[in-house]
Enzyme design. Structure first.
Site, PDB file in Angstrom:
ATOM      1  N   PHE A 167     -67.545  27.386  67.309  1.00 45.85           N
ATOM      2  CA  PHE A 167     -67.378  28.308  68.442  1.00 45.85           C
ATOM      3  C   PHE A 167     -67.369  27.590  69.788  1.00 45.85           C
ATOM      4  O   PHE A 167     -67.521  28.218  70.830  1.00 45.85           O
ATOM      5  CB  PHE A 167     -68.499  29.352  68.417  1.00 45.85           C
ATOM      6  CG  PHE A 167     -69.870  28.760  68.245  1.00 45.85           C
ATOM      7  CD1 PHE A 167     -70.631  28.391  69.340  1.00 45.85           C
ATOM      8  CD2 PHE A 167     -70.391  28.543  66.982  1.00 45.85           C
ATOM      9  CE1 PHE A 167     -71.883  27.831  69.190  1.00 45.85           C
ATOM     10  CE2 PHE A 167     -71.653  27.989  66.814  1.00 45.85           C
ATOM     11  CZ  PHE A 167     -72.397  27.631  67.914  1.00 45.85           C
ATOM     12  N   TYR A 168     -67.168  26.271  69.791  1.00 47.55           N
ATOM     13  CA  TYR A 168     -67.116  25.522  71.037  1.00 47.55           C
ATOM     14  C   TYR A 168     -65.711  25.612  71.641  1.00 47.55           C
ATOM     15  O   TYR A 168     -64.987  24.631  71.749  1.00 47.55           O
ATOM     16  CB  TYR A 168     -67.473  24.057  70.801  1.00 47.55           C
ATOM     17  CG  TYR A 168     -68.941  23.793  70.547  1.00 47.55           C
ATOM     18  CD1 TYR A 168     -69.893  24.794  70.692  1.00 47.55           C
ATOM     19  CD2 TYR A 168     -69.381  22.534  70.151  1.00 47.55           C
ATOM     20  CE1 TYR A 168     -71.239  24.553  70.456  1.00 47.55           C
ATOM     21  CE2 TYR A 168     -70.725  22.280  69.915  1.00 47.55           C
ATOM     22  CZ  TYR A 168     -71.641  23.296  70.064  1.00 47.55           C
ATOM     23  OH  TYR A 168     -72.974  23.026  69.830  1.00 47.55           O
ATOM     24  N   GLY A 169     -65.359  26.823  72.015  1.00 50.73           N
ATOM     25  CA  GLY A 169     -64.035  27.099  72.545  1.00 50.73           C
ATOM     26  C   GLY A 169     -63.278  28.002  71.595  1.00 50.73           C
ATOM     27  O   GLY A 169     -63.682  28.199  70.437  1.00 50.73           O
TER      28      GLY A 169
END
Length: 344
Positions: free
Chosen positions: A62-64
């Site tokens: 979920f880092y982007g």
């Protein structure tokens, strides 16, 4: 030696890891060219010190948007295929990527693992659910067993090699270890000069007794120790720190007392000169001289070649025992203003 034991052994040889979050999860991510160049610099710096040791990348589903953080890793290895064998990849997943809430049910966790495996283009060394799903914890238990059954299935499918824990309580570490010890290699927890809770509440002592490696995220206090981040008003919209209490108003000013102490009482007349960043990382690593059975690995981020060069100059991220003691004495009377996720 099993694959899990080998990963743990390789982790123990690592001095500093690399957090990839700031490359993709920010309002103004760098260009893809600069992202790849920065990752390569981090690897080359570490290989130059010891070409036989592994390197640690910490990534997130979920880092982007659209698993862009993992797609970046895939592109990196497409460009530098010879480097895959020397890097340990740890990935956080198990979250609803729109609502950012934990999804710990068996099928959801297995789906997250497979999605990450596909996005990265292959095997992931270590996988962790970012948060324990409190909504499915059975009565009388501290954690949902089905979450970890799914992680074991991911290992059996050869999508992942081992399991890490993330943002867990002391009872959860104890209970999960009891049920899944042979798959566990590390625990990812926040630890910095501004966030010492795990030292105070017995978590570190427990990890040491169990032989679990501690992956220390936000080792620079989310940038407060870098001297590049000022108060929240200077941060761009979309930066998660902008409205955090510890970055704003009187809380920010009080927190800066720690930075001023480091600069004036530790670094001012020091030889050789090091930065507050290198001092903060050295303080974390110095705990390895106190606890012998775990291992503290800070994972600073860094979105430029200059930042990773500073972070991974391990010849400078070293402090004396006297400096370590002096900092700890100051911390006895210093209270960080603003909890880790407290907002104004």
């Amino acid at each position: 030696m099993s694959k899990v034991e080998q990963i743990k052994k390789d982790l123990r040889s690592i001095d500093t890891g690399y957090g990839l979050m700031s490359l993709t999860w920010r309002p103004d991510p760098p260009s893809r060219e600069n992202q790849l160049r920065t990752m390569h610099q981090a690897v080359m710096l570490q290989k130059s010190l010891n070409k036989d040791k592994k390197i640690f990348f910490n990534a997130g589903e979920f880092y982007g948007p659209n698993r862009v953080n993992l797609q970046l890793i895939k592109e990196f290895f497409a460009k530098y295929p010879d480097l895959r064998s020397c890097i340990i990849i740890s990935v956080k997943g198990g979250l609803d990527m729109e609502k950012f809430v934990a999804q710990g049910k068996y099928d959801d966790v297995l789906k997250s693992i497979k999605n990450c495996y596909d996005a990265m283009g292959g095997y992931i060394d270590i996988f962790e659910v970012a948060r324990i799903d409190a909504t499915i914890i059975p009565e009388g238990s501290s954690y949902p067993k089905e979450t970890f059954d799914a992680l074991v299935k991911g290992i059996e499918n050869e999508w992942i090699g081992a399991i890490s824990l993330s943002e867990v309580t002391l009872p959860q570490i104890k209970d999960i270890h009891q049920g899944f010890a042979k798959y566990l290699v590390c625990v990812e927890l926040e630890f910095s000069l501004f966030s010492t809770q795990i030292m105070d509440d017995g978590t570190v002592a427990l990890c040491d007794s169990l032989g679990l490696i501690i992956i220390c995220y936000s080792p620079l206090g989310r940038g407060l120790l870098s001297e590049q981040v000022k108060d929240g008003s200077t941060l761009p919209d979309g930066d998660i720190r902008k409205n955090m209490k510890r970055f704003n108003g009187p809380a920010y000013e009080k927190n800066m007392e720690l930075v001023h102490f480091l600069k004036n009482d530790i670094l001012k007349d020091r030889s050789p000169q090091i930065s507050t960043v290198q001092l903060a990382l050295a303080w974390i690593k110095q705990w390895n001289s106190v606890y012998n059975n775990c291992k503290f690995i800070p994972i600073p981020s860094g979105s430029t070649v200059e930042k990773v060069t500073e972070n991974f100059d391990i010849t400078k991220s070293v402090i004396t025992q006297d400096e370590f003691n002096k900092i700890n004495e100051f911390l006895k009377n210093f209270v960080t203003q603003g909890d880790r996720y407290e907002h104004v």
